[in-house]
Design a protein around this motif. Sequence first.
Motif, PDB file in Angstrom:
ATOM      1  N   GLY A 154       0.820  -1.204   0.000  1.00  0.00           N
ATOM      2  CA  GLY A 154       0.000   0.000   0.000  1.00  0.00           C
ATOM      3  C   GLY A 154       0.852   1.251   0.000  1.00  0.00           C
ATOM      4  N   ARG A 155       0.400   2.269  -0.731  1.00  0.00           N
ATOM      5  CA  ARG A 155       1.169   3.486  -0.862  1.00  0.00           C
ATOM      6  C   ARG A 155       1.247   4.257   0.450  1.00  0.00           C
ATOM      7  N   THR A 156       0.108   4.401   1.135  1.00  0.00           N
ATOM      8  CA  THR A 156       0.098   5.156   2.387  1.00  0.00           C
ATOM      9  C   THR A 156       1.028   4.499   3.402  1.00  0.00           C
ATOM     10  N   LYS A 157       0.949   3.161   3.473  1.00  0.00           N
ATOM     11  CA  LYS A 157       1.788   2.446   4.439  1.00  0.00           C
ATOM     12  C   LYS A 157       3.255   2.605   4.110  1.00  0.00           C
ATOM     13  N   ALA A 158       3.584   2.608   2.804  1.00  0.00           N
ATOM     14  CA  ALA A 158       4.982   2.774   2.406  1.00  0.00           C
ATOM     15  C   ALA A 158       5.478   4.164   2.783  1.00  0.00           C
ATOM     16  N   LEU A 209      10.474 -13.893  13.270  1.00  0.00           N
ATOM     17  CA  LEU A 209       9.374 -13.794  14.228  1.00  0.00           C
ATOM     18  C   LEU A 209       8.029 -13.888  13.507  1.00  0.00           C
ATOM     19  N   TYR A 210       7.972 -13.248  12.338  1.00  0.00           N
ATOM     20  CA  TYR A 210       6.722 -13.272  11.578  1.00  0.00           C
ATOM     21  C   TYR A 210       6.411 -14.694  11.100  1.00  0.00           C
ATOM     22  N   ASN A 211       7.437 -15.377  10.619  1.00  0.00           N
ATOM     23  CA  ASN A 211       7.225 -16.741  10.115  1.00  0.00           C
ATOM     24  C   ASN A 211       6.799 -17.709  11.212  1.00  0.00           C
ATOM     25  N   LEU A 212       7.176 -17.381  12.477  1.00  0.00           N
ATOM     26  CA  LEU A 212       6.786 -18.236  13.597  1.00  0.00           C
ATOM     27  C   LEU A 212       5.275 -18.401  13.660  1.00  0.00           C
ATOM     28  N   GLU A 213       4.584 -17.319  13.314  1.00  0.00           N
ATOM     29  CA  GLU A 213       3.129 -17.343  13.446  1.00  0.00           C
ATOM     30  C   GLU A 213       2.444 -17.992  12.253  1.00  0.00           C
ATOM     31  N   PHE A 408      14.189  -3.761  17.006  1.00  0.00           N
ATOM     32  CA  PHE A 408      13.825  -3.606  15.601  1.00  0.00           C
ATOM     33  C   PHE A 408      13.245  -4.898  15.029  1.00  0.00           C
ATOM     34  N   GLY A 409      13.622  -6.027  15.625  1.00  0.00           N
ATOM     35  CA  GLY A 409      12.992  -7.281  15.221  1.00  0.00           C
ATOM     36  C   GLY A 409      11.503  -7.263  15.530  1.00  0.00           C
ATOM     37  N   VAL A 410      11.165  -6.780  16.736  1.00  0.00           N
ATOM     38  CA  VAL A 410       9.753  -6.687  17.110  1.00  0.00           C
ATOM     39  C   VAL A 410       9.035  -5.692  16.199  1.00  0.00           C
ATOM     40  N   LEU A 411       9.709  -4.559  15.913  1.00  0.00           N
ATOM     41  CA  LEU A 411       9.108  -3.576  15.009  1.00  0.00           C
ATOM     42  C   LEU A 411       8.870  -4.196  13.626  1.00  0.00           C
ATOM     43  N   PHE A 418       1.001  -5.985  10.148  1.00  0.00           N
ATOM     44  CA  PHE A 418      -0.008  -4.996   9.770  1.00  0.00           C
ATOM     45  C   PHE A 418       0.163  -4.498   8.336  1.00  0.00           C
ATOM     46  N   GLY A 419       0.922  -5.251   7.540  1.00  0.00           N
ATOM     47  CA  GLY A 419       0.989  -4.955   6.113  1.00  0.00           C
ATOM     48  C   GLY A 419       1.919  -3.831   5.707  1.00  0.00           C
ATOM     49  N   PHE A 420       2.926  -3.512   6.548  1.00  0.00           N
ATOM     50  CA  PHE A 420       3.918  -2.515   6.161  1.00  0.00           C
ATOM     51  C   PHE A 420       5.164  -3.231   5.659  1.00  0.00           C
TER      52      PHE A 420
END
Lengths: 483, 70
Positions: A154-158, A209-213, A408-411, A418-420
């Motif tokens: 998404g453009r706004t998110k970018a 971390l993301y792949n864990l879920e 920064f890993g958590v970030l 959330f799609g960023f």
Amino acid sequence: MEFLEPLNLLYCLIGVVIGMLIGVLPGLGPAATIAILLPVTYGVEPVSAIILLAGIFYGAQYGGTITSVLLKLPGEASSVVTVFDGHALARQGKAGTALGIAAIGSFIGGTVSIVGLTLLAPVVAAVALDFGPPEYAALALFGVLLVATVGNGGRTKAVIAAGLGLLLATVGRDTFTGASRFTFDTLNLADGIDFVPIAMGLFGLGEILYNLEQRHRTAAPPAAVANVWPSRADLRKSGGAIGRGSVIGFALGVLPGGGATLSSLVAYAVEKRRAKHPGRFGQGAVEGVAAPETANNAAATSSFIPLLTLGIPANATMALLFGALLIHGIPPGPQLITDHPDLFWGVVNSMYVGNVLLLIMSIPMVGLFVKILRVRPAVLAPITVLITLIGVYTVANQVFDIFLVVAFGVLGYLMKKFGFEPGPLVLAFVLGSLLETAVRQSLLLFDGNPAGFLTRPISGTVLAVLLLVLLLPAFGKLRRRKP
Amino acid sequence: MAGVVVGLVGFAVLLPLVGFEIPSVVLLLAWMRVLGKEAWGLSVVVSVGTVAAFYGVFVVLLEIPLPRLI
């Protein structure tokens, strides 16, 4: 121009093998791998380090194809369109043809692009030697905004991610006045946030971390590979696609925010539009494999041009290489080719060699690479995490950097959730300090009058193009609204 | 998720106190056993093997001053 030294040949080989491996593994992309391996390259010569990291980047483009064709799992975003026709071919028992065409296309696209790089880069750099702070300010702004608007997602998110990157770049002591900014009175932040923990955290740890879920997708049994040499008819059919793919990839790779993924999509769409029977696409058309695979390799290579000639990274991976060059004390910019010819030509030569190595390896070693997929993520993930934690510590022997990488890993995890995309953040962070320094130097030059940016011919032109790019979508919307 | 983050922060706190070997083995073991539900045997072999390999690369080969027990 000297020939590639044996040691660098070895680094090139290691780079492309790692690249192919992680290209095969879904989840861990080239950006994450380069981020994780940044500290490991400190001990080696700068030329070798860049050769290794560059090899990972273009090697991953080859590797991503294998799983797209055999397992219908694109290892990389830039191989997503290859799945359509590649897997269809595999189901018809022509997996070998698909892989063979992809390897040949990748080789031709990559090589065409390196020739373009060899010819074009010194010219661009020579022109850019006259650039002053105002031109750099305009180019850096162009880079930040273009990545934020043209990039995927998404453009706004970018734009939000890029804004966050710019803010993070302001942390630390002001280089002009010495005032402390956002340092919270700790010495750890006085010199600003280091690039390595940000990159390793967002790309490396964040991705794990993301792949864990994510539920691990069960891969279909890989299709058998036989007869990798494509028939003469297949070659004739894909010749045009390879030619056009090379040009599309080269052109889009140079643009900020373009790169491998966009060029593979465009090349596929072009072939489909040109075809006499577009219905064949998706049913196992060889052109549908040749075009995107050629384009993504050509783009991966040509995206080095803005980095090596202007010092402006075109995508997230180039931002990492920008960081790697700085770490080795080599400022990326137009002086790079004249001040460090050994580095520039060494890297260019390694790309020619690397593409040959990949062509030779990719076909006989397909079976071996498919076996890598059996390595369980639960074993691979903690080892990668440990490399990240210890690697970031070794950069400056600071425990604080481990805390930073975890933060920064958590970030990175939250952003992905959330799609960023973390790409625009890292790119904006790198360009942010460049932008700030250039703008402030320019304002000193202009006695504080910002109109100076518009009256200098080059910076003025860049800003005008930038305005045009930003306004184009708005015009498109207006036109659509009118019947 | 929260557990993983606590574990990673714990790693950073323990590293300068007791060296990298024990926290590394514990991190790998816990991850494989708890998150991956791998067998004990495999988990122990991989954890100890990986940390030994790290010792070889970082301490012996690259001579990086990592805080360590041995």
